[in-house]
Motif scaffolding. Sequence first.
Motif, mmCIF file in Angstrom:
data_model
loop_
_atom_site.group_PDB
_atom_site.id
_atom_site.type_symbol
_atom_site.label_atom_id
_atom_site.label_comp_id
_atom_site.label_asym_id
_atom_site.label_seq_id
_atom_site.Cartn_x
_atom_site.Cartn_y
_atom_site.Cartn_z
ATOM 1 N N VAL A 117 45.580 37.370 44.850
ATOM 2 C CA VAL A 117 44.839 37.085 43.616
ATOM 3 C C VAL A 117 45.665 37.533 42.417
ATOM 4 C CG1 VAL A 117 42.742 37.599 42.323
ATOM 5 C CG2 VAL A 117 42.628 37.290 44.793
ATOM 6 N N LEU A 118 46.091 36.598 41.602
ATOM 7 C CA LEU A 118 46.923 36.936 40.444
ATOM 8 C C LEU A 118 46.059 37.171 39.212
ATOM 9 C CD1 LEU A 118 49.746 34.296 40.935
ATOM 10 C CD2 LEU A 118 49.540 36.569 41.931
ATOM 11 N N THR A 119 44.991 36.410 39.130
ATOM 12 C CA THR A 119 44.105 36.559 37.974
ATOM 13 C C THR A 119 42.672 36.269 38.417
ATOM 14 O OG1 THR A 119 43.785 35.893 35.684
ATOM 15 C CG2 THR A 119 44.365 34.148 37.223
ATOM 16 N N LEU A 120 41.737 36.544 37.539
ATOM 17 C CA LEU A 120 40.323 36.400 37.881
ATOM 18 C C LEU A 120 40.015 34.957 38.311
ATOM 19 C CD1 LEU A 120 37.718 38.106 37.775
ATOM 20 C CD2 LEU A 120 37.361 37.224 35.467
ATOM 21 N N GLN A 121 39.317 34.816 39.442
ATOM 22 C CA GLN A 121 38.968 33.490 39.935
ATOM 23 C C GLN A 121 37.853 32.892 39.067
ATOM 24 O OE1 GLN A 121 40.580 32.337 43.114
ATOM 25 N NE2 GLN A 121 41.791 33.868 42.056
ATOM 26 N N PRO A 122 37.897 31.573 38.816
ATOM 27 C CA PRO A 122 36.867 30.961 37.958
ATOM 28 C C PRO A 122 35.442 31.262 38.421
ATOM 29 C CG PRO A 122 38.603 29.384 38.410
ATOM 30 C CD PRO A 122 38.905 30.594 39.243
ATOM 31 N N ARG A 123 35.219 31.234 39.758
ATOM 32 C CA ARG A 123 33.830 31.460 40.211
ATOM 33 C C ARG A 123 33.402 32.909 39.957
ATOM 34 N NH1 ARG A 123 36.804 31.179 44.697
ATOM 35 N NH2 ARG A 123 36.760 32.919 46.147
ATOM 36 N N ALA A 172 35.687 45.704 39.027
ATOM 37 C CA ALA A 172 37.046 46.161 39.371
ATOM 38 C C ALA A 172 37.035 47.112 40.567
ATOM 39 C CB ALA A 172 37.685 46.836 38.163
ATOM 40 N N ARG A 173 35.902 47.802 40.770
ATOM 41 C CA ARG A 173 35.823 48.726 41.925
ATOM 42 C C ARG A 173 35.646 47.973 43.231
ATOM 43 N NH1 ARG A 173 32.616 51.884 38.461
ATOM 44 N NH2 ARG A 173 30.691 51.134 39.409
ATOM 45 N N THR A 174 35.073 46.782 43.170
ATOM 46 C CA THR A 174 34.709 46.100 44.420
ATOM 47 C C THR A 174 35.454 44.791 44.680
ATOM 48 O OG1 THR A 174 32.913 45.058 43.201
ATOM 49 C CG2 THR A 174 32.343 47.019 44.448
ATOM 50 N N PHE A 179 46.600 40.804 38.358
ATOM 51 C CA PHE A 179 47.524 41.672 37.618
ATOM 52 C C PHE A 179 46.772 42.427 36.511
ATOM 53 C CE2 PHE A 179 50.880 38.440 38.851
ATOM 54 C CZ PHE A 179 51.430 39.271 39.818
ATOM 55 N N PRO A 180 47.067 43.732 36.362
ATOM 56 C CA PRO A 180 46.327 44.528 35.374
ATOM 57 C C PRO A 180 46.349 43.932 33.962
ATOM 58 C CG PRO A 180 47.617 45.957 36.786
ATOM 59 C CD PRO A 180 47.982 44.552 37.155
ATOM 60 N N LEU A 182 46.724 40.795 33.057
ATOM 61 C CA LEU A 182 45.892 39.588 32.988
ATOM 62 C C LEU A 182 44.404 39.949 33.016
ATOM 63 C CD1 LEU A 182 47.864 37.110 35.298
ATOM 64 C CD2 LEU A 182 47.873 37.283 32.816
ATOM 65 N N TRP A 183 44.079 40.972 33.794
ATOM 66 C CA TRP A 183 42.679 41.435 33.856
ATOM 67 C C TRP A 183 42.251 41.970 32.488
ATOM 68 C CZ3 TRP A 183 37.988 41.273 35.159
ATOM 69 C CH2 TRP A 183 37.142 42.363 35.273
ATOM 70 N N GLU A 184 43.159 42.713 31.816
ATOM 71 C CA GLU A 184 42.866 43.205 30.461
ATOM 72 C C GLU A 184 42.586 42.030 29.525
ATOM 73 O OE1 GLU A 184 42.689 46.201 28.907
ATOM 74 O OE2 GLU A 184 42.694 47.097 30.905
ATOM 75 N N ILE A 185 43.447 41.017 29.607
ATOM 76 C CA ILE A 185 43.294 39.855 28.715
ATOM 77 C C ILE A 185 41.971 39.139 29.008
ATOM 78 C CG2 ILE A 185 44.255 37.569 28.159
ATOM 79 C CD1 ILE A 185 47.050 38.807 28.698
#
Length: 391
Positions: A117-123, A172-174, A179-180, A182-185
């Motif tokens: 997983v590189l970035t948040l999945q759309p679903r 984020a815990r579960t 990538f951190p 991308l998650w921040e963005i």
Amino acid sequence: MYAGQPREAIDAIEFHLASVEQALATQDPAPLGYLPTVAPFLSRALYAAHQRWDTPQLTAFDGMIADESARTQLHQRLFPAGMLFSASTLETYARCPFRYFLSMVLGLTPREEPEWVLTLQPRNRGALLHDILHDFFTQLRQTGRLPLTAQEGTQLTRLLAQVAEEHFQKFARTKATGFPLLWEIEQERMHEHLALLLKRECEAAGDFLPTAFEARFGMDAVDNCAPFFPAGPVPFALDDGQEIRLHGRIDRIDLSPDQQRARILDYKTGKPIRGRFARGTALQLPLYLFAARTLRPDQTWVSAGYAYVDQRSGGGAAVFTADIWPESLAMLRQVVTALVQGICSGCFASTPDSCYPCPFPLICGTQAETRAARKQRDPRLDPLRQVRAIE
Ligand code: SF4
């Protein structure tokens, strides 16, 4: 496959492949007569490839279940307690019958490897935003801070950001966030979109009051001490005389101050929906409106519309209104009838013209479009084609 002559083959597999190549080149299948006995697996594979590629009609190898007893078993598997449908399952079939088959009949789900997983999945993004809004409005209702007002805008924005932050941390815990950076963005973007949605809601609050959130319908029993809808089925009559039952969950129901008028709001993430039925892929609003009108006839249901969470311009306009409901309902019956008939008739051909974001591209392969184009004239796809003409 294998470019050499059969007599040059160094093992059995090479021999079989060379024989097949030769039969294809000479258009003479007779020398392959030995295959079903000696290499039945290859023989079956060749038969499947032939059925998929060389026939103009859809076959069992394209997702057609023609055998009557197989269809009976399919029916029992899909509908053990009667024909119960949600809007999203019907939409999945409208998007691609083969995708419906893979997920609903075979029960396949994509395997998620956290390290891929590189970035948040759309679903996941959609689910997160839904959960945040659900919690936010529930808190406002419980603390008596509804309706929204522009004067309270700053405090409300702060509360929404706080609720969002709690959900981000829990997520984020579960779950895999990618990538951190991308998650921040992503989090920043979601904060921004939620704040814009709230601003729009405050500006256009009108006299309707957000009242029910994630309101379930069509359940045997209710899991909430003050449900908006009573328990029990929501029957939906099809044009062919059959009847199905509906179930689902409505994101938000707003009531007028006198509690006599109601409207439905569905949160949407991703691209705006084009058209009322969007070729059968946007059935939530009309089915929700149908269920609401059936279960709560004491309300005057004035409209159903989308609230786009991650669009700057937001949507919000009613898509279905009371004045066009008779005509919309007739169209809805036509669409749902065709989709249910398609499922019950065992038609699960792939329609690879709207694959993203399907989780099964590896199963279909890169040549799905070419194969589908060869079979597109099969009349058994006509009902689906008609649905796809309805915008
Ligand atoms: S990848 Fe495309 S054709 Fe294959 S199941 Fe998914 S939507 Fe259908």
